[in-house]
Scaffold this active site. Structure first.
Site, PDB file in Angstrom:
ATOM      1  N   LYS A 134     -12.519 -10.552   5.312  1.00 31.91           N
ATOM      2  CA  LYS A 134     -13.347 -10.157   6.594  1.00 31.91           C
ATOM      3  C   LYS A 134     -14.389  -9.452   5.590  1.00 31.91           C
ATOM      4  CE  LYS A 134     -11.071  -5.597   7.238  1.00 31.91           C
ATOM      5  NZ  LYS A 134      -9.170  -5.635   7.223  1.00 31.91           N
ATOM      6  N   ASP A 153     -14.908  -4.524   2.798  1.00 36.78           N
ATOM      7  CA  ASP A 153     -14.103  -5.888   3.895  1.00 36.78           C
ATOM      8  C   ASP A 153     -14.877  -4.792   4.977  1.00 36.78           C
ATOM      9  OD1 ASP A 153     -11.821  -4.708   4.120  1.00 36.78           O
ATOM     10  OD2 ASP A 153     -10.792  -5.931   4.103  1.00 36.78           O
ATOM     11  N   ARG A 154     -14.775  -3.729   5.718  1.00 37.24           N
ATOM     12  CA  ARG A 154     -14.793  -3.631   6.771  1.00 37.24           C
ATOM     13  C   ARG A 154     -16.599  -3.243   6.990  1.00 37.24           C
ATOM     14  NH1 ARG A 154     -10.057   0.473   9.159  1.00 37.24           N
ATOM     15  NH2 ARG A 154      -8.487  -0.958   8.789  1.00 37.24           N
ATOM     16  N   THR A 196      -2.348  -9.017  14.480  1.00 32.39           N
ATOM     17  CA  THR A 196      -3.410  -8.130  13.529  1.00 32.39           C
ATOM     18  C   THR A 196      -3.637  -8.524  12.373  1.00 32.39           C
ATOM     19  OG1 THR A 196      -3.719  -6.375  15.173  1.00 32.39           O
ATOM     20  CG2 THR A 196      -3.986  -5.617  13.287  1.00 32.39           C
ATOM     21  N   SER A 205      -8.312  -0.369   0.591  1.00 28.88           N
ATOM     22  CA  SER A 205      -9.398  -0.670   1.648  1.00 28.88           C
ATOM     23  C   SER A 205      -9.709   1.342   1.877  1.00 28.88           C
ATOM     24  CB  SER A 205      -8.201  -1.066   3.045  1.00 28.88           C
ATOM     25  OG  SER A 205      -9.844  -1.483   3.736  1.00 28.88           O
ATOM     26  N   ARG A 227       0.603  -1.034   0.542  1.00 27.64           N
ATOM     27  CA  ARG A 227       0.070   0.198  -0.171  1.00 27.64           C
ATOM     28  C   ARG A 227       0.329   1.473   0.123  1.00 27.64           C
ATOM     29  NH1 ARG A 227      -4.545  -0.724   4.052  1.00 27.64           N
ATOM     30  NH2 ARG A 227      -5.370  -2.602   3.470  1.00 27.64           N
ATOM     31  N   GLU A 265     -11.210  -5.952  16.237  1.00 30.35           N
ATOM     32  CA  GLU A 265     -11.412  -4.756  16.184  1.00 30.35           C
ATOM     33  C   GLU A 265     -11.907  -3.614  15.437  1.00 30.35           C
ATOM     34  OE1 GLU A 265      -9.081  -1.598  16.308  1.00 30.35           O
ATOM     35  OE2 GLU A 265      -8.535  -3.103  16.059  1.00 30.35           O
ATOM     36  N   SER A 266     -11.728  -3.558  14.622  1.00 28.41           N
ATOM     37  CA  SER A 266     -10.985  -2.004  13.433  1.00 28.41           C
ATOM     38  C   SER A 266     -11.843  -2.432  12.106  1.00 28.41           C
ATOM     39  CB  SER A 266      -9.425  -3.218  12.502  1.00 28.41           C
ATOM     40  OG  SER A 266      -9.588  -3.909  11.803  1.00 28.41           O
ATOM     41  N   ASP A 305     -16.619   0.298   3.576  1.00 24.55           N
ATOM     42  CA  ASP A 305     -15.549   0.780   3.527  1.00 24.55           C
ATOM     43  C   ASP A 305     -14.972   0.447   2.178  1.00 24.55           C
ATOM     44  OD1 ASP A 305     -14.783  -1.758   3.628  1.00 24.55           O
ATOM     45  OD2 ASP A 305     -12.400  -1.137   4.502  1.00 24.55           O
TER      46      ASP A 305
HETATM   47  C1  G1P Z   1      -5.193  -2.032   9.985  1.00 21.77           C
HETATM   48  C2  G1P Z   1      -6.039  -2.871  11.266  1.00 21.77           C
HETATM   49  C3  G1P Z   1      -6.074  -4.092  11.010  1.00 21.77           C
HETATM   50  C4  G1P Z   1      -6.629  -5.087   9.428  1.00 21.77           C
HETATM   51  C5  G1P Z   1      -6.017  -4.175   8.626  1.00 21.77           C
HETATM   52  C6  G1P Z   1      -6.074  -4.124   7.433  1.00 21.77           C
HETATM   53  O1  G1P Z   1      -4.026  -3.084  10.171  1.00 21.77           O
HETATM   54  O2  G1P Z   1      -5.765  -2.590  12.412  1.00 21.77           O
HETATM   55  O3  G1P Z   1      -7.068  -4.793  11.722  1.00 21.77           O
HETATM   56  O4  G1P Z   1      -6.986  -6.008   9.739  1.00 21.77           O
HETATM   57  O5  G1P Z   1      -5.492  -2.355   9.045  1.00 21.77           O
HETATM   58  O6  G1P Z   1      -8.006  -3.476   6.935  1.00 21.77           O
HETATM   59  P1  G1P Z   1      -3.176  -1.849  11.005  1.00 21.77           P
HETATM   60  O7  G1P Z   1      -2.383  -0.589   9.940  1.00 21.77           O
HETATM   61  O8  G1P Z   1      -2.862  -1.439  12.019  1.00 21.77           O
HETATM   62  O9  G1P Z   1      -1.800  -2.407  10.594  1.00 21.77           O
HETATM   63 ZN    ZN Z   2     -10.857  -3.045   3.560  1.00 19.50          ZN
END
Ligand code: G1P
Ligand code: ZN
Length: 543
Positions: free
Chosen positions: A376, A281-282, A344, A113, A22, A364-365, A277
């Protein structure tokens, strides 16, 4: 026409993060950048000759450009077929399902995302394996190794595919099938949920608003909620995917989905509000006057899943990421089923799901999902909520309160410090790690630290070990503070501080979350010196 071998050089910044590669869009626009990464993916795989590759993305700026290039590289590398969503669209869970359903070799998902899109926004490329899930760490490590030594990529100099035309086209020896992005996914949802019952709920006057945030779930939500379930037209808002998400930030949290939140807390609130999102997926779940935290949502969905036909036989187990609250653990305990705590990122759930050890997973995200795909799934969570609301005939607020009364409430918040200086953030984490041995057994503001560690995960299925997954301070009353750095940011570093405290059943369940956690918030500041080290007075985002 012969295969073209194009000379290229390694880029030093192609290490996949929590969820693929990303970066700023402008970085991906650098000549050969996309091609080098995609060729490195293919160079890390074996046995795909003649097999199918699924390609799709969330429709953000550069989606179609990247897809055209990937199709040609896939053809030159010997894939037999590509399935691509019409208009280049596939939600992340939708792509996961197409990979599984069509027994594809794997898939490439184009998305950053919930990050903004556009020429000044972000872009991303992620590889998913044949089970439909994100590539496991050993594969992303191999991809990274290839990006460091790559010297050439293979492609064809052929015209672009017409991504708007459904049906089969040809790129040299490879077929490219442009598919309806929604059809297979909608079919799967009808197998899992009681559509008749949800249809009856809408027919009885139940009102809902779904904010697609001008992102990929627009067409999915419109087809499923309005066309198949009979929700009134206009239930889905911002339903047309746009390359820049209408200038918005497609992250369904209380900051970026504020208009939905305000509506749901207002006098004319509908019964149910939800959002998803950029890549679908969110999920965000809000009842009239009641925001449901993702951690609570996971626990409630797990406890009530058997009300949906797809889970009528019960669930095998639950998994959550380590920073996610322990609300779901209490459900697993009561049901007598397995509970797993992983690092995570969704990629850690794949093995547990494949082995049949868990059925429902969450973070939790705002990520929740099940064994129906290996990502997800925002709309899945919304539909399971709708199925439960229809079956129980109670409001979201009633269901949440009843859950707390039964299991107790885990007050929970996450404080994010975005775009902080990377060196300062790394130093903060290093200082915490150094203090870990002396923190365990000490008292902080009168609270006893029962354990202090840096989370290490041992995968019970394949035995792999992932270290340095977040610093945890666990207090003797069960409350916790977790510190970790984001693996998805594209500028500087993002420090995430997760705070949690348990209030037993029949306890005090009506406190304001930030007030309920104020003592822990103060301890986090005192232990980590966030203000002094980052120069920030307050978090950028509180969820
Ligand atoms: C963040 C979220 C994590 C999720 C990821 C992808 O990652 O905290 O739970 O799986 O985005 O959507 P992080 O930026 O914390 O590494
Ligand atoms: Zn996403």
């Amino acid at each position: 026409m012969p295969i073209q071998t194009i000379e290229t050089q390694p880029f030093s910044d192609q290490k996949p993060g929590t969820s693929g590669l990303r970066k700023r869009t402008e970085r991906f626009a650098v000549p050969h950048y996309v091609e080098t990464f995609v060729q490195s993916i293919f160079d890390s795989l074996e046995g795909f000759r003649g097999k199918t590759l699924v390609i799709g993305g969330d429709g953000r700026y550069f989606n179609d450009t990247a897809i055209q290039r990937i199709i040609k590289i896939a053809a030159a590398n010997g894939f037999g077929a590509v399935k691509v969503g019409q208009g280049g669209l596939l939600s992340t869970p939708g792509a996961s399902h197409v990979i599984r359903h069509s027994r594809a070799f794997g898939g490439i998902i184009l998305s950053a995302s919930h990050n903004p899109g556009g020429p000044d926004g972000d872009f991303g490329i992620k590889y998913n394996v044949g089970n439909g899930g994100p590539a496991p760490e050993k594969l992303t490590d191999a991809i990274y190794a290839h990006t460091k030594t790559i010297t050439r990529y293979l492609t064809y100099d052929v015209p672009d595919i017409d991504l708007s035309r459904l049906g089969v086209q040809q790129v040299r020896g490879m077929t490219v099938e442009v598919i309806d992005p929604v059809a297979d996914y909608a079919e799967l949802m009808q197998q899992l949920f009681d559509f008749d019952r949800i249809r009856a709920l809408f027919a009885s006057g139940f009102r809902m608003q779904f904010d697609a945030m001008h992102a990929v779930t627009g067409p999915y939500a419109t087809r499923i909620l309005e066309d198949l379930l009979g929700a009134p037209k206009g239930t889905v808002i911002n339903g047309v995917p746009l390359p820049d998400f209408g200038g918005g930030h497609p992250d369904p949290n209380l900051v970026y989905a504020k208009p939905l939140y305000d509506l749901m807390m207002g006098p004319d609130a509908p019964d149910f509000g939800a959002a998803s999102d950029g890549d679908g997926d969110r999920n965000l779940i809000i009842g009239r006057g009641r925001f449901v935290t993702p951690s609570d949502s996971l626990a409630i969905l797990a406890a009530n899943a058997p009300r949906a036909p797809g889970y009528a036989a019960g669930i095998a187990g639950i998994a959550r990421s380590m920073p996610t609250s322990a609300a779901a653990d209490r459900v697993a305990e009561k049901l007598g089923i397995e509970m797993h705590e992983t690092p995570t990122g969704w990629k850690f759930f794949g093995n547990l799901l494949d082995a049949g050890r868990v059925t429902i997973c969450g973070e939790e995200s705002a990520g929740t999902g099940s064994n129906h795909v290996r990502e997800k799934d925002g709309l899945w969570a919304v539909l399971l909520w709708l199925n439960i609301l229809a079956a129980r005939g109670e409001s979201v607020d009633d269901i949440v309160r009843d859950h707390w009364a039964t299991y107790g409430r885990n007050y929970y918040t996450r404080h994010d410090y975005d775009e902080v200086d990377a060196t300062a953030a790394t130093a903060l984490m290093a200082a915490l790690r150094e203090r870990l041995p002396t923190l365990a057994g000490s008292r902080l503001d009168g609270k006893m630290v029962a354990s202090a560690d840096d989370f290490t995960y041992l995968d019970p299925v394949d035995g792999s070990v992932s270290g340095q997954q977040g610093v945890r301070l666990i207090f003797s009353d069960g409350s916790r503070i977790v510190f970790r750095l984001s693996g998805t940011g594209t500028v500087g570093a993002t420090l995430r501080v997760y705070l949690e405290r348990y209030e037993p059943a029949h306890g005090q369940h009506d406190l304001d979350t930030q007030s309920a956690l104020a003592p822990l918030i103060a301890i986090a500041e005192a232990v980590a010196g966030i203000r002094a080290r980052t120069g920030r007075d307050a978090p950028s985002v509180i969820t």
